[in-house]
Design a protein around this motif. Structure first.
Motif, mmCIF file in Angstrom:
data_model
loop_
_atom_site.group_PDB
_atom_site.id
_atom_site.type_symbol
_atom_site.label_atom_id
_atom_site.label_comp_id
_atom_site.label_asym_id
_atom_site.label_seq_id
_atom_site.Cartn_x
_atom_site.Cartn_y
_atom_site.Cartn_z
ATOM 1 N N GLY A 102 0.814 -1.205 0.000
ATOM 2 C CA GLY A 102 0.000 0.000 0.000
ATOM 3 C C GLY A 102 0.843 1.249 0.000
ATOM 4 N N ALA A 103 0.183 2.390 0.029
ATOM 5 C CA ALA A 103 0.859 3.679 -0.006
ATOM 6 C C ALA A 103 0.104 4.683 0.841
ATOM 7 C CB ALA A 103 0.975 4.182 -1.437
ATOM 8 N N ASP A 104 0.852 5.579 1.497
ATOM 9 C CA ASP A 104 0.299 6.711 2.229
ATOM 10 C C ASP A 104 0.768 7.989 1.545
ATOM 11 O OD1 ASP A 104 -0.532 4.788 4.012
ATOM 12 O OD2 ASP A 104 1.020 5.231 5.492
ATOM 13 N N TRP A 147 -2.014 14.957 8.275
ATOM 14 C CA TRP A 147 -3.138 14.280 7.631
ATOM 15 C C TRP A 147 -2.757 13.745 6.259
ATOM 16 C CZ3 TRP A 147 -7.423 12.945 10.107
ATOM 17 C CH2 TRP A 147 -7.775 13.639 11.275
ATOM 18 N N GLY A 148 -3.307 12.569 5.948
ATOM 19 C CA GLY A 148 -3.054 11.981 4.641
ATOM 20 C C GLY A 148 -4.150 10.995 4.263
ATOM 21 N N ILE A 149 -3.984 10.402 3.106
ATOM 22 C CA ILE A 149 -4.875 9.351 2.632
ATOM 23 C C ILE A 149 -4.037 8.113 2.328
ATOM 24 C CG2 ILE A 149 -6.637 10.897 1.719
ATOM 25 C CD1 ILE A 149 -5.413 10.550 -1.040
ATOM 26 N N TYR A 185 -3.784 9.612 10.065
ATOM 27 C CA TYR A 185 -3.298 10.736 10.855
ATOM 28 C C TYR A 185 -1.962 10.356 11.464
ATOM 29 C CZ TYR A 185 -2.984 14.458 14.272
ATOM 30 O OH TYR A 185 -2.545 15.539 14.991
ATOM 31 N N LYS A 186 -0.932 11.144 11.213
ATOM 32 C CA LYS A 186 0.426 10.832 11.661
ATOM 33 C C LYS A 186 0.753 11.605 12.925
ATOM 34 C CE LYS A 186 3.805 12.445 9.193
ATOM 35 N NZ LYS A 186 4.785 12.584 8.096
ATOM 36 N N ILE A 187 1.221 10.880 13.934
ATOM 37 C CA ILE A 187 1.742 11.484 15.153
ATOM 38 C C ILE A 187 3.241 11.240 15.136
ATOM 39 C CG2 ILE A 187 1.660 11.503 17.670
ATOM 40 C CD1 ILE A 187 -1.091 10.191 17.467
#
Length: 287
Positions: free
Chosen positions: A237-239, A246-248, A283-285
């Motif tokens: 997969g890919a982000d 924020w991302g998809i 959502y990246k922390i």
């Protein structure tokens, strides 16, 4: 965001202390470390290599054979269930380009399909009686699998916004179900277009209709006990992050062992593999 990151940092460091740090100090000094010593250790842990991603997505796909059996002549319709994925990734960054991640997801995978079959071996119930044998007609099947998934993936950062993930996953299926019915339509001569030969192709002819009394149904523990609780699969997969946090994401997962086991008496005589695509938000922390 700093508060959330500090909370995660504290939790991860506390776990490390519990597993190794605290034990080591106690063995050397003969006493447990004080709360201040624990806080000093937590403050000194370098979290710059760690990322924590929260993701939520929708999955579409089905549990399908690698090669379509000759008995399945046509797919009449296909519709996904309400499938989802919620979870957390924990990633360690070795450098700017590579990392290793794991985590835990709660997932539901399911679909409904309507197929035309010819001479397909099946076990069904009609009018309260169980019958088995080669079936010719239409089959509606529903497969649902819900459980926890542990991914183990390499992560490759093409740039700061785009990350490729690939590796394996292990799933524990906590709830599973397989049900449906076989049916046929009136042929104008008082019979139906669907029928089953009891036992083998030379067995007694049983017509299968399209109402509650004449359909052939399959469901319940007869099938559940033959569905696997543990599954192994591959995922890629890919982000893509459109902001700092924020991302998809999108990915494709494929089960490497059949959803049904090979125990004697299994009424499903073909290997079926979960094949699903998932897309959603992440959502990246972290950095």
């Amino acid at each position: 965001m700093k508060t959330i990151h500090h909370t995660i940092k504290t939790a991860v460091t506390a776990l490390i202390l519990t597993l190794c740090g605290t034990t080591a100090i106690a063995q050397v000094d003969g006493v447990k470390p004080s709360e201040k010593e624990k806080e000093d250790i937590i403050a000194g842990v370098d979290m710059s290599h760690w990322n924590f991603d929260i993701r939520a997505g929708y999955s579409i796909g089905g549990t399908v054979p690698f090669d379509m059996p000759a008995e399945i002549r046509h797919i009449n319709s296909f519709s996904p269930k309400f499938n989802y994925r919620f979870g957390l990734d924990i990633e360690y960054r070795f450098n700017e380009n590579w990392g290793l991640l794991s985590g835990l997801y709660f997932e539901r995978k399911g679909f409904k399909g309507d197929m035309t079959a010819k001479q397909y071996d099946i076990t069904i119930r009609q009018g309260g009686e169980e019958i088995s044998g080669p079936f010719t007609g239409n089959v509606v099947a529903n497969i649902i699998q819900t459980g926890l998934t542990l991914p183990i993936q390499a992560s490759w950062y093409i740039n700061r916004k785009l990350k490729i993930r690939y590796g394996l996953y292990f799933s524990l299926i906590t709830d599973r179900d397989f049900y449906g019915y076989a049916y046929g339509e009136p042929d104008g001569n008082g019979n139906y277009t669907a029928y089953l030969r009891q036992g083998n192709s030379q067995g007694a002819l049983v017509y299968i209709g399209n109402d509650d009394n004449s359909r052939g149904t399959f469901e319940g523990d007869t099938y559940k006990e033959y569905m696997r609780r543990f599954q192994l699969g591959a995922d890629i997969g890919a982000d893509w992050f459109f902001s700092r946090h924020w991302g998809i994401f999108a990915d494709i997962s494929l089960g490497l062992n059949s959803a049904f086991n090979d125990k004697p008496g299994n009424p499903v005589n073909m290997a079926l593999y979960p094949l699903y695509g998932t897309f959603g938000i992440v959502y990246k922390i972290g950095r």
